[in-house]
Scaffold this motif. Structure first.
Motif, PDB file in Angstrom:
ATOM      1  N   ILE A 358     -66.987  11.298  16.002  1.00 24.93           N
ATOM      2  CA  ILE A 358     -66.778   9.969  15.420  1.00 24.93           C
ATOM      3  C   ILE A 358     -65.300   9.782  15.091  1.00 24.93           C
ATOM      4  O   ILE A 358     -64.714   8.729  15.348  1.00 24.93           O
ATOM      5  CB  ILE A 358     -67.639   9.789  14.148  1.00 24.93           C
ATOM      6  N   THR A 362     -62.948   6.883  16.627  1.00 29.33           N
ATOM      7  CA  THR A 362     -62.469   5.829  15.728  1.00 29.33           C
ATOM      8  C   THR A 362     -61.023   6.053  15.311  1.00 29.33           C
ATOM      9  O   THR A 362     -60.567   5.518  14.323  1.00 29.33           O
ATOM     10  CB  THR A 362     -63.336   5.768  14.459  1.00 29.33           C
ATOM     11  N   LYS A 363     -60.318   6.860  16.072  1.00 33.81           N
ATOM     12  CA  LYS A 363     -58.954   7.208  15.689  1.00 33.81           C
ATOM     13  C   LYS A 363     -58.077   5.971  15.504  1.00 33.81           C
ATOM     14  O   LYS A 363     -57.260   5.893  14.600  1.00 33.81           O
ATOM     15  CB  LYS A 363     -58.347   8.108  16.771  1.00 33.81           C
ATOM     16  N   VAL A 365     -59.175   3.047  14.756  1.00 33.99           N
ATOM     17  CA  VAL A 365     -59.744   2.082  13.818  1.00 33.99           C
ATOM     18  C   VAL A 365     -59.094   2.293  12.461  1.00 33.99           C
ATOM     19  O   VAL A 365     -59.300   3.304  11.802  1.00 33.99           O
ATOM     20  CB  VAL A 365     -61.273   2.245  13.708  1.00 33.99           C
ATOM     21  N   PHE A 368     -60.942   2.998   9.097  1.00 36.01           N
ATOM     22  CA  PHE A 368     -61.832   4.161   9.076  1.00 36.01           C
ATOM     23  C   PHE A 368     -60.993   5.393   9.372  1.00 36.01           C
ATOM     24  O   PHE A 368     -60.561   5.594  10.497  1.00 36.01           O
ATOM     25  CB  PHE A 368     -62.927   3.982  10.131  1.00 36.01           C
TER      26      PHE A 368
END
Ligand SMILES: Nc1ncnc2c1ncn2[C@@H]1O[C@H](COP(=O)(O)OP(=O)(O)O)[C@@H](O)[C@H]1O
Ligand SMILES: [Mg+2]
Lengths: 412, 220
Positions: A358, A362-363, A365, A368
């Protein structure tokens, strides 16, 4: 930890009761997996949002000049309110709760900005040196604007990484001169790229100039559209914002209640709301996580009960052969501990794997960030399940170990 | 070897108590091979379970050699079961997930005998009961007669003071039954005390002495 024969006993029993072992193990693994995943995803969001918020001072109020909509002291509506850079110093002097204040004035029609044969179109923004206390810009190379730049109206500029790439092609920009509207500006600093923030207000393609230079070169009246004030730590930004507005209302003759004459945005209030939202989400995730754990405990407990019931006859046989009650109890408990511990760690490992996946996905994003495993929480959860399993095994095992062998043998 | 005097035993049945043993007096000498006969429900198993310390009696006295077996702590009871008695059940009572060798070795585990020693002894006893080639088979892979041999080896492995067998041939065909009886006789000839419950006359007649029990009383 245990003797070799104990391991063998456990191994044989597990092998003989594959489904039961699987169900217990799955329950524990799933519980740990869900708990870790939930808490870490929650943490990831929290980190992301904190990161966003940490990019700029939070106890701050922003102001934009607008047009009046309420008649005031015989003056018409529809007048433009334009604050000047000189107001900043006066405001700071009159309202001590202001810690930092800086205008942000855009050089309109800045046109193409060039270095040698390279050129591009960028935002040119004039600010006070203390602007870096309002938006936390990371200076990668060189330095930020300083009070001497202001005082001496030095033609200096701080540029961003993106501009460096486009104008300098890898050449060190510090000390070089770029051309803005026909004037040379010496590049003194480079803002490092900050990919972790969504709201970087276009700072990646912005050139910062000292406000005094802007006033001298482009806007003799020093008129500005927008400024931001950071209040002293612990001060109430809301009331400080009102004071600033009142001060300006008196100076520029508009009704302090006129929301459109001067737009006010209280950053602190919005951040508080976001913060509350996320602590709410955090609590919610904790509740779900704990429920999952309770579910796991109940599941393990049930299976241990069934396990002991199922093994009653075996317990009778073992007792007839000379097993003491304590050996019966430890037989059951050791098995429970081994199954719950192993499956707990399996759940943890799978969750860690899922999280790193994850994390990779989601790096980019920004809201997040770093969904890390809180090892303390994970290990505590495993310990809770192991203890629950051991306890849930202990009570029925102790009861079963106490009944007479012949009664246990009769059990089918 | 063992001495019972005035043993009473009752079971709770609803609010009543069902009196099963009504004053048993019995002595069995060291090295004897006796059988206990009686109608179904006469109290044979109840008696043998008391002899095997698998159950408690209400009153009377039960001695194994000079040890009074009465109101024992769990630990003591376990110790005597392990050291004094080898019990053989009608339904074998082997652990299904352990192979023959491991089943035989189990009582030695409770004596704290080391693994190597345990397996050596267990193998030795499997040989004596004639099924050493089945050592690594699970009970489910063995015939009734073979299972009972494993059970007998398990009863013998601790070299107990006596073997107690509750209808050991009850689930076996006549050929296997005779094989098991021959095995008991061989063991007996090596000096082991044996008490066998049976309701088959031809089995009982192969022992040295027949004890008949009727309505909870020994009648001969
Ligand atoms: N646990 C028990 N609870 C109640 N009654 C029992 C129990 N065990 C045996 N009995 C009764 O005691 C009597 C003697 O049983 P048992 O000793 O098993 O007889 P046998 O082995 O001679 O057939 C029977 O009537 C039986 O129903
Ligand atoms: Mg019986």
């Amino acid at each position: 930890m245990f003797k070799k024969e104990v391991w063998k006993e456990i191994y044989q029993s597990i092998k003989a009761h594959k489904l039961r072992t699987f169900l217990t193990g799955f329950g524990v693994s799933w519980g740990i997996f869900m708990l870790v995943l939930l808490l870490c995803v929650g943490k990831g969001f929290k980190n992301g949002v904190n990161n966003q918020l940490a990019g700029s001072a939070s106890n701050a109020v922003e102001f934009w000049g607008g047009k009046t909509t309420i008649p005031y002291k015989g003056l018409n509506v529809g007048r433009s309110i334009q604050v000047t850079g000189d107001d900043m110093a006066d405001l700071k002097a009159d309202i001590p709760v202001i810690k930092y204040i800086s205008p942000e004035a855009n050089v309109t029609n800045a046109g193409t900005i060039s270095y040698g044969n390279n050129s591009g179109v960028y935002d040119v923004r004039a600010v006070f040196p203390e602007f870096s206390q309002i938006e936390y810009l990371h200076i990668g190379e060189g330095r930020w604007l300083d009070p001497l730049d202001m005082e001496q109206e030095r033609k200096v500029a701080v540029i961003s990484k993106k501009i460096e790439d486009q104008l300098f092609h890898g050449k060190d920009p510090i000390g070089e001169y770029i051309t803005i509207k026909g004037n040379y500006y010496k590049v003194v600093g480079l803002v490092a790229e900050d990919t972790t923030r969504i709201f970087n207000f276009g700072s990646e393609s912005t050139i910062y100039l000292p406000f005094s230079v802007y006033k001298a070169e482009f806007e003799p009246d020093g008129k500005i559209e927008h400024f931001t004030a950071v209040m002293e730590d612990g001060a109430d930004a809301e009331s400080a914002g009102h004071k600033i507005k009142k001060w300006l209302a008196r100076k520029y003759s508009f009704d302090p209640k006129d929301d459109d004459a001067l737009y006010v945005y209280n950053r602190a209030r919005n951040e508080k709301v976001v913060g509350q939202l996320f602590s709410g989400v955090g609590i919610f995730l904790w509740i779900i996580g704990c429920s999952t754990l309770v579910g796991g405990v109940v599941g393990v407990g049930n299976i241990m009960l069934v396990t002991v019931k199922e093994r009653t006859k075996e317990i009778g046989i073992r007792k007839a052969l000379g097993a003491v009650p304590s050996s019966i109890i430890s037989l059951v408990i050791q098995e429970a501990i081994v199954i719950t511990t192993v499956s707990g760690f399996v759940g943890l490992v799978i969750a860690s794997g899922a999280l790193s996946l994850i994390g990779k996905l989601t790096k980019s994003v920004t809201y997040f960030q770093h969904p890390e495993v809180d090892m303390n929480v994970a290990i505590s959860a495993i310990i809770i399940l192991v203890v629950a399993g051991a306890l849930a095994g202990f009570i029925p095992a102790r009861n079963a170990s106490k009944i007479s062998p012949i009664e246990a043998l009769r059990y089918e | 070897m063992i001495r019972l005097s005035n043993i009473y035993k009752s079971y709770p049945v609803g609010k009543e108590r069902l009196q099963v043993l009504k004053g048993i007096n019995l002595e069995v000498q060291k090295g004897e091979m006796v059988s206990i006969m009686g109608a179904s429900g006469s109290g044979k198993s109840t008696l043998l379970n008391i002899l095997g310390i698998l159950d408690q009696y209400d009153s009377g006295e039960y001695y194994i050699e000079d040890t009074l077996i009465k109101n024992l702590s769990e630990k003591k009871a376990a110790h005597y079961r392990n050291r004094f008695i080898g019990f053989v059940f009608q339904s074998y009572n082997l652990l299904s997930y352990k192979n023959a060798l491991e089943n035989v070795a189990l009582p030695l585990y409770y004596q704290g005998v080391r693994t190597k020693e345990r397996n050596k002894k267990a193998r030795n006893y499997l040989e004596r009961v004639g099924i050493s080639e089945w050592a690594h088979h699970l009970p489910s892979e063995l015939s009734g007669g073979q299972k009972q041999r494993v059970a007998i080896a398990r009863a013998l492995v601790t070299q107990p003071k006596m073997i107690l067998a509750d209808e050991p041939t009850g689930n076996l065909d006549s050929k296997s039954s005779q094989d098991i009886m021959d095995l008991f006789k061989t063991i007996h000839n090596q000096g082991v005390t044996i008490i066998i419950i049976t309701h088959e006359k031809d089995i009982a007649e192969q022992t040295e002495r027949i004890i008949t029990i009727k309505d909870g009383i020994i009648t001969n």
